[in-house]
Structures are given as C-alpha cells and as structure tokens.
Design a protein around this motif. Structure first.
Motif, PDB file in Angstrom:
ATOM      1  N   GLY A  45       0.824  -1.206   0.000  1.00 21.42           N
ATOM      2  CA  GLY A  45       0.000   0.000   0.000  1.00 21.42           C
ATOM      3  C   GLY A  45       0.852   1.248   0.000  1.00 21.42           C
ATOM      4  N   ASP A  46       2.053   1.141  -0.587  1.00 22.55           N
ATOM      5  CA  ASP A  46       3.027   2.230  -0.532  1.00 22.55           C
ATOM      6  C   ASP A  46       2.820   3.172  -1.714  1.00 22.55           C
ATOM      7  OD1 ASP A  46       5.128   3.853   0.058  1.00 22.55           O
ATOM      8  OD2 ASP A  46       6.688   2.319  -0.116  1.00 22.55           O
ATOM      9  N   GLY A  47       1.875   4.068  -1.563  1.00 23.52           N
ATOM     10  CA  GLY A  47       1.574   5.024  -2.613  1.00 23.52           C
ATOM     11  C   GLY A  47       0.443   5.940  -2.185  1.00 23.52           C
ATOM     12  N   VAL A  48       0.047   6.835  -3.081  1.00 19.55           N
ATOM     13  CA  VAL A  48      -1.003   7.806  -2.786  1.00 19.55           C
ATOM     14  C   VAL A  48      -2.009   7.817  -3.931  1.00 19.55           C
ATOM     15  CG1 VAL A  48       0.537   9.205  -1.368  1.00 19.55           C
ATOM     16  CG2 VAL A  48       0.333   9.710  -3.809  1.00 19.55           C
ATOM     17  N   LYS A 105      -9.791   7.865 -10.929  1.00 19.45           N
ATOM     18  CA  LYS A 105      -8.845   7.673  -9.827  1.00 19.45           C
ATOM     19  C   LYS A 105      -7.426   7.847 -10.346  1.00 19.45           C
ATOM     20  CE  LYS A 105     -11.597   4.809  -6.754  1.00 19.45           C
ATOM     21  NZ  LYS A 105     -11.637   3.603  -5.886  1.00 19.45           N
ATOM     22  N   LEU A 106      -6.633   8.588  -9.595  1.00 22.07           N
ATOM     23  CA  LEU A 106      -5.218   8.801  -9.891  1.00 22.07           C
ATOM     24  C   LEU A 106      -4.403   8.052  -8.845  1.00 22.07           C
ATOM     25  CD1 LEU A 106      -5.299  12.672 -10.430  1.00 22.07           C
ATOM     26  CD2 LEU A 106      -5.744  10.873 -12.114  1.00 22.07           C
ATOM     27  N   ILE A 107      -3.439   7.265  -9.279  1.00 17.44           N
ATOM     28  CA  ILE A 107      -2.620   6.480  -8.351  1.00 17.44           C
ATOM     29  C   ILE A 107      -1.148   6.699  -8.661  1.00 17.44           C
ATOM     30  CG2 ILE A 107      -2.099   4.204  -7.413  1.00 17.44           C
ATOM     31  CD1 ILE A 107      -5.264   4.530  -9.393  1.00 17.44           C
ATOM     32  N   LEU A 108      -0.381   7.003  -7.636  1.00 17.04           N
ATOM     33  CA  LEU A 108       1.070   7.147  -7.741  1.00 17.04           C
ATOM     34  C   LEU A 108       1.700   6.294  -6.658  1.00 17.04           C
ATOM     35  CD1 LEU A 108       3.643   8.563  -8.853  1.00 17.04           C
ATOM     36  CD2 LEU A 108       3.229  10.376  -7.168  1.00 17.04           C
ATOM     37  N   SER A 109       2.485   5.292  -7.060  1.00 21.42           N
ATOM     38  CA  SER A 109       3.094   4.397  -6.075  1.00 21.42           C
ATOM     39  C   SER A 109       4.619   4.475  -6.160  1.00 21.42           C
ATOM     40  CB  SER A 109       2.630   2.950  -6.298  1.00 21.42           C
ATOM     41  OG  SER A 109       3.564   2.221  -7.049  1.00 21.42           O
ATOM     42  N   THR A 164      -3.171   8.023   1.413  1.00 20.88           N
ATOM     43  CA  THR A 164      -2.347   6.896   0.980  1.00 20.88           C
ATOM     44  C   THR A 164      -3.217   5.723   0.526  1.00 20.88           C
ATOM     45  OG1 THR A 164      -2.202   5.766   3.111  1.00 20.88           O
ATOM     46  CG2 THR A 164      -0.652   7.584   2.726  1.00 20.88           C
ATOM     47  N   LEU A 165      -2.588   4.773  -0.150  1.00 25.68           N
ATOM     48  CA  LEU A 165      -3.273   3.567  -0.583  1.00 25.68           C
ATOM     49  C   LEU A 165      -3.530   2.599   0.565  1.00 25.68           C
ATOM     50  CD1 LEU A 165      -1.270   2.921  -3.873  1.00 25.68           C
ATOM     51  CD2 LEU A 165      -3.640   3.704  -3.716  1.00 25.68           C
ATOM     52  N   SER A 166      -2.936   2.851   1.727  1.00 27.53           N
ATOM     53  CA  SER A 166      -3.102   1.968   2.889  1.00 27.53           C
ATOM     54  C   SER A 166      -4.456   2.238   3.548  1.00 27.53           C
ATOM     55  CB  SER A 166      -1.966   2.208   3.890  1.00 27.53           C
ATOM     56  OG  SER A 166      -0.710   2.027   3.287  1.00 27.53           O
ATOM     57  N   TYR A 167      -5.502   1.657   3.010  1.00 25.99           N
ATOM     58  CA  TYR A 167      -6.871   1.932   3.461  1.00 25.99           C
ATOM     59  C   TYR A 167      -7.480   0.768   4.246  1.00 25.99           C
ATOM     60  CZ  TYR A 167      -8.714   6.444   2.015  1.00 25.99           C
ATOM     61  OH  TYR A 167      -9.019   7.786   1.961  1.00 25.99           O
TER      62      TYR A 167
END
Length: 292
Positions: A45-48, A105-109, A164-167
């Motif tokens: 989950g290391d991203g935003v 959805k925009l994802i940057l990891s 963050t992606l850590s939801y």
C-alpha cells in the motif's frame, strides 16, 4: 464496480515543461494484467491516490485534487508529480467516462521494489448510485481512531495527513459501522475530539454556523468540503474550522459527510441519536453536481 478504462502514465520530472504529455500515456485493457508482482502499491500500500468525480464527462475540481496528490506524495517521500502531466491524464480519462456520474482515480506508487521509478496510472469507471444516501441520509457511529489529537504533529511518519493507498483501517472501520447497524463511521481521537469519516469529511451545523474539524491532527483536508464552504460563504453563511469535542456532536442541528463521489450525505443518526435532515441538503447536492 468494474473499471471501464485504465491509463498507464510514465511519470515526468516535476519541473519538465511541455504543452503535451500524450506520449507518456498508454491506454490499457482495464480487465487485463498491468502491474508487476513486485509493485509496492499492492504489496505494501506504498503510494497515494485521488478520486475525482466526473459529471457527464466533466472532471470536478481538478486543481485541488492534483495539488493534494502532490502534498500526499511529499509526505510519503515520493518524487514530486508533474502536475501538468496529471491534469492532462485526468482529461484523457474523463473523456472515456460514461454519461452521468463517474469517477477518475489517480494512483502514484513507489513502483517495483528496488525499481528505478515510481508507477503511475489513472482509471475511469461509472460511479455507484448514491441518490439514496443524498436524499434519505445515512446513520453513523463514532469509532476511536486510536491516537490523540496531537499525534500527527508529534509523529509525522504516521502519514496521518496523506491520502495513501493503505486503506485497510478505513475499510475495517466501515465494516465495524455496518456490524453496529450504521452506514458509516466518524473517527474520534483517543482524547475525545472529532476527526473525519473513513472516506469523507464531516460538516456540522450549529444554528447559523457551519463547522468542520480543523485540518490538523491527521485530518485530510477535503476538496469537497472546501467547495461546500465556498458555496456557503457565497450564500452568506458563517463556515469555519474548530477543534470539536466529541460531546458537541449531540448538540448539532444538522450534519453531513461530504466527498467527491458521494457528495453531501446528510446524517440522520449519530450513535443512535436521531438528527433531522437539513433542507439545505438538496441545494448543496445541486451545487456539487454542477460543473466546477
């Protein structure tokens, strides 16, 4: 809901200036494999990320979302995103959205473990139907977030102000709310102050004043909340920020959870105590559904 469109992005340096980033985008089959098994977004989950509401092909509030993406990236020590590249990616993804309400959805990891660059992508899909939540309202329960109001300033490595992606915790809170017979939750600090919902901001009305928890203490500054406040100010209402004790929830005349896709959902009960739906709700949602 299944993703309709996916766009892989080759991240550009933050200071790279050009008018067209089209050659850095690749459309991919949204149902096909696209990420490496070493991808840290899925492993840790290391991203935003950001979720942007789209109304009939028009993406809402692009600038606040890309700015918040950059803020989250900075908190996570990720390379600074090139905001113009992300603006263009939003436009490409929004053009693929179905009519009506949709979400980009925009994802940057951080990318592949030990890899040289981050991984970035955008998706587009039809939004869920939130009409019932907007009109009939939702019931919420309060849940202890497990840290005190000063934790974010004292321990910035907790990333409490980053999207963050850590939801996993957020989703666990929603499941607990459902187990308690509610639709959603409102987090409280361990020392008794109101925070936010797992996927939304909280706005309370006390008489003629609208209040939301101050964007400190680990609260994500909501883009939809900011839009609502701008609208309320235009109507002549007093809308501000405060550190809100949990005991004040029972004094509220009305309350809403607001977010980019669900929009303004009036709260009809907090921990079993009934709350009236404010007539202003319909106007707020009409505003949030208008192009912005």
């Amino acid at each position: 809901m299944a993703t309709r469109f996916a766009l892989m992005i080759v991240p550009a340096d933050a200071d790279e200036e050009r008018a067209d980033f089209a050659d850095s985008f690749t459309a991919v089959d949204a149902s096909a494999p696209a990420l490496s098994v070493g991808e840290l977004s899925t492993q840790r989950g290391d991203g935003v990320f950001e979720s942007i509401g789209v109304i009939d092909g028009h993406p809402q509030e692009i600038e606040p979302h890309v700015q918040r993406l950059a803020h989250s990236a900075a908190l996570c020590d990720l390379p600074a995103p090139n905001l113009e590249q992300w603006r263009q990616a939003v436009a490409v993804a929004a053009a693929e959205c179905p009519p009506g309400e949709a979400v980009v959805k925009l994802i940057l990891s951080r990318g592949v473990e030990h890899g040289p660059t981050p991984t970035a992508w955008a998706t587009a899909s039809k939004a869920a139907d939130f009409s019932a939540a907007r009109t009939r309202g939702i019931r919420v329960v309060t849940l202890d977030r497990g840290y005190d109001v000063g934790a974010a300033e004292r321990a910035p490595w907790l990333l409490l102000g980053a999207k963050t992606l850590s939801y996993a915790v957020n989703m666990a809170a929603l499941r607990e709310a459902h187990r308690r017979g509610a639709d959603d939750a409102v987090f409280l600090t361990s020392d008794g102050y109101v925070l936010e919902a797992p996927t939304a901001s909280l706005i309370l009305r006390f008489g003629d004043r609208f209040v939301t928890p101050a964007p400190s203490g680990g609260i994500l500054h909501g883009t939809t909340q900011l839009s609502v406040y701008e609208h309320l100010a235009g109507l002549g209402h007093d809308a501000g920020y405060a550190q809100i004790p949990a005991t004040d929830l029972s004094r509220a005349d009305a309350a809403w959870l607001v977010s980019s896709v669900r929009l303004a959902a009036p709260i009809t009960a907090i921990d079993g105590a009934s709350l009236a739906i404010d007539p202003l709700t319909a106007e707020l949602n009409a505003f949030l559904l208008s192009p912005r």
